[in-house]
Scaffold this active site. Structure first.
Site, PDB file in Angstrom:
ATOM      1  N   LYS A 188     -61.784 -11.227 -81.868  1.00  0.00           N
ATOM      2  CA  LYS A 188     -62.838 -10.248 -81.623  1.00  0.00           C
ATOM      3  C   LYS A 188     -64.138 -10.924 -81.166  1.00  0.00           C
ATOM      4  CE  LYS A 188     -60.910  -7.090 -85.065  1.00  0.00           C
ATOM      5  NZ  LYS A 188     -61.185  -6.381 -86.328  1.00  0.00           N
TER       6      LYS A 188
ATOM      7  N   HIS B  96     -57.679  -9.451 -84.924  1.00  0.00           N
ATOM      8  CA  HIS B  96     -56.817  -8.281 -85.117  1.00  0.00           C
ATOM      9  C   HIS B  96     -55.390  -8.725 -84.853  1.00  0.00           C
ATOM     10  CE1 HIS B  96     -54.977  -4.330 -84.708  1.00  0.00           C
ATOM     11  NE2 HIS B  96     -54.373  -4.817 -83.646  1.00  0.00           N
TER      12      HIS B  96
END
Length: 136
Positions: free
Chosen positions: A10, A117
């Site tokens: 991210k 993620h």
């Protein structure tokens, strides 16, 4: 069983210089990075990716964050890749659930900016890979 899973490093992971270490951990685990792209996600991609959260109060903040700066999207392949990546990543909440030695345990402080993620199931992996890498 050999699997593929989507990984995202991210914007906080990219901005804080953790990409190299995260890729090294993937490789040390015996997983293979078969696709990788540095990009700034557009809102449509982010909203589709997080559509399961669209009715939750944090949805807007989540989309704003993931589209705020460059991220790394990748496909990792290997034996039990989904579980192996989730083990490397650590618990979603980096202080309460992520063990030191995991990516989140080492590099994250909040659930909103938790560095990485990973898909949570083969079905999610298939759906998410199609969103981020439609030509693969």
């Amino acid at each position: 069983m050999t699997e593929r899973t989507l990984i995202l490093i991210k914007p906080d992971g990219v901005a804080n210089g953790h990409v190299g270490e995260i890729i090294s951990r993937i490789e040390r685990k015996g997983l293979k990075l078969v696709e990788m792209d540095l990009r700034t996600a557009d809102r449509a991609t982010a909203e589709k990716h997080y559509e399961e959260h669209k009715d939750k109060p944090f949805f807007g903040e989540l989309v704003d964050f993931i589209t705020s700066a460059p991220l790394v999207a990748g496909i990792v392949e290997g034996e039990s890749a989904i579980a192996a990546w989730r083990q490397l990543a650590g618990g979603t909440h980096p202080v309460e659930a992520a063990t030191p030695g995991t990516i989140r345990g080492d590099f994250a402080l909040t659930v909103g900016e938790n560095v990485v993620h990973g898909s949570d199931s083969p079905e999610s992996a298939e759906r998410e890979i199609a969103i981020w890498f439609p030509n693969v």
